[in-house]
Design a protein around this motif. Sequence first.
Motif: not given
Length: 72
Positions: A29, A32-33, A37
């Motif tokens: 997670k 992925s973040k 960005k």
Amino acid sequence: MQLGWLLSTFVPQLLLFLVIVIVGLIVAKLISKVLAKLPGKVDFDRVVERGGVKKALASSSMDASDIIAKIL
């Protein structure tokens, strides 16, 4: 005898498995973040607009950087 084996062998391995899965999900997670960005930092959307891909994604709820983040 079998209950002792279960408690001393299987349960710790099951707990270790669950910890590894939960840590893996958290790391995935976070990655992925970060990747979501990253295209914004390198003006990826501006480059996509020049290439004409934006027209193809106009009817979609996602933009090109979201698709790249999902792929990676």
